[in-house]
Structures are given as structure tokens and as C-alpha cells.
Enzyme design. Structure first.
Site, PDB file in Angstrom:
ATOM      1  N   GLY A 121       0.825  -1.200   0.000  1.00 52.07           N
ATOM      2  CA  GLY A 121       0.000   0.000   0.000  1.00 52.07           C
ATOM      3  C   GLY A 121       0.856   1.244   0.000  1.00 52.07           C
TER       4      GLY A 121
ATOM      5  CD  GLU B  58       1.356   3.050  -3.362  1.00 53.53           C
ATOM      6  OE1 GLU B  58       2.281   2.235  -3.128  1.00 53.53           O
ATOM      7  OE2 GLU B  58       1.563   4.270  -3.466  1.00 53.53           O
TER       8      GLU B  58
ATOM      9  N   PRO C  11      -1.839   5.645  14.714  1.00 52.16           N
ATOM     10  CG  PRO C  11      -0.809   3.958  15.958  1.00 52.16           C
ATOM     11  CD  PRO C  11      -1.062   4.410  14.545  1.00 52.16           C
TER      12      PRO C  11
ATOM     13  CD  GLU D 174       4.178  -1.066  -1.608  1.00 55.14           C
ATOM     14  OE1 GLU D 174       3.805  -1.995  -0.879  1.00 55.14           O
ATOM     15  OE2 GLU D 174       4.195   0.122  -1.237  1.00 55.14           O
TER      16      GLU D 174
ATOM     17  CD  GLU E 143      11.708 -11.717   1.230  1.00 58.93           C
ATOM     18  OE1 GLU E 143      11.416 -12.929   1.292  1.00 58.93           O
ATOM     19  OE2 GLU E 143      12.419 -11.144   2.067  1.00 58.93           O
TER      20      GLU E 143
END
Length: 180
Positions: A88, A104, A125, A108, A151
Site C-alpha cells: 500500500g 500501489e 496512532p 510493490e 521482498e
């Protein structure tokens, strides 16, 4: 992660107090009460620095089994370099959240996906980022680490390595609870 790597990404989350000059007219910003909160303000042109969280997306990409598997990526860049996460990243201007998650995941993992459902939206958070999580499945491509990942790998859904971010852990936990 070392402090230099952490500093690399902190510029995009610069607090209002770090903004000294107006990005429009270059005048010095001052503190000004606006809507009940102190904000950086330009007395010359009226620019107000509105602190807002960044929108992001992530995907739980599932492959049918048995066992059912989930793709994870090992992060190449801060924060949490070398740790496992869901694929993401940030939503770009002019892009829908669905288009962003497709892009995304492709960047990736090399996988083209079909989005099955929205799992939920969480604030990090620190409340600097709001992440919308999706459930998806691959429809093309070949799994390989992209530019943002060290990876990319498939893991059995019930045997995942520790995930770096609490929001990712919460999203996976919700998915597992929904599936019984």
C-alpha cells in the site's frame, strides 16, 4: 531503523510550527487563532496552513488455497525498513482510493488485482495518516518485489510473520474474525 532514515520521511509530516515562510508569497508566517486553534498564517496574502492527515491505502491480497495465502512486502524505505507490511501507500492527487490501491499493489508486488471489498478505514496512532484497507485477489502479473519493497512473498493466511504497523495488524485481525 536509524535516525537518518527516520528523518528522511519526517519532512512530509512536518508540524505547523516547522513552517516558517508562506509557500505562496514567501512572507514570514505567524501564529493566529483560527477556528479555535492556533494555525500558521500569512499576514501578507492570507495563506493558512491547515494541518490535515495524509490519505493512504493498503490491500489484503488473498490467493485461494489450500491453504489460503496473503501477499506481504518487506519495506525498503522508512519507516520500519525491513519489516513486513501489507502492500500500500499514499493516494495521489486526482486518484480514487480504489485506483490508488491497484497502483500501489502493482508497484510493490508486480500483481494486478481486482478489489473485492473495502475492509475499513483507520487512523494511524499519530493521526498523521488515514488508511483505507481493501480485500483483493490477483488477476494478473507475477509476484516480484517492486521499487518500494525489498521482498514480496505469499504467506499462509493463518501463519503470517509479525506486521510492522498496528493498523495493518488490526485490518488482518478484522479479516480473520470475519472469516471465523
Amino acid at each position: 531503523m536509524d535516525d537518518d532514515n527516520n528523518a528522511f520521511v519526517q519532512w512530509r509530516h512536518a508540524p505547523a510550527r516547522a513552517w516558517r515562510y508562506c509557500p505562496l508569497c514567501r512572507a514570514e508566517l505567524i501564529d493566529h487563532a483560527w477556528d479555535g486553534k492556533m494555525r500558521r498564517y500569512c499576514p501578507q496574502c492570507g495563506f493558512v496552513y491547515w494541518e490535515r492527515p495524509l490519505p493512504a491505502v493498503a490491500a489484503v491480497v488473498l490467493r485461494k488455497g489450500p491453504p489460503e495465502e496473503m501477499v506481504l512486502v518487506r519495506r525498503r524505505y522508512p519507516p520500519e525498513v525491513g519489516q513486513w507490511t501489507l502492500p500500500g501507500g499514499g493516494v495521489e492527487a486526482g486518484e480514487s482510493v480504489v485506483d490508488a490501491v491497484r497502483r500501489e499493489v502493482q508497484e510493490e508486488t508486480g500483481l494486478a488485482i481486482s478489489v473485492d471489498a473495502q475492509l475499513g478505514t483507520w487512523s494511524t496512532p499519530s493521526s498523521e495518516t488515514i488508511i483505507t484497507f481493501f480485500v483483493a485477489h490477483p488477476v494478473g502479473g507475477e509476484l516480484k518485489a517492486g521499487t518500494d519493497a525489498m521482498e514480496a512473498a505469499w504467506f499462509p493466511l493463518r501463519e503470517l510473520p509479525p506486521l510492522a504497523f498496528s493498523t495493518h495488524r488490526d485490518a488482518v485481525k478484522m479479516l480473520l474474525q470475519q472469516r471465523g
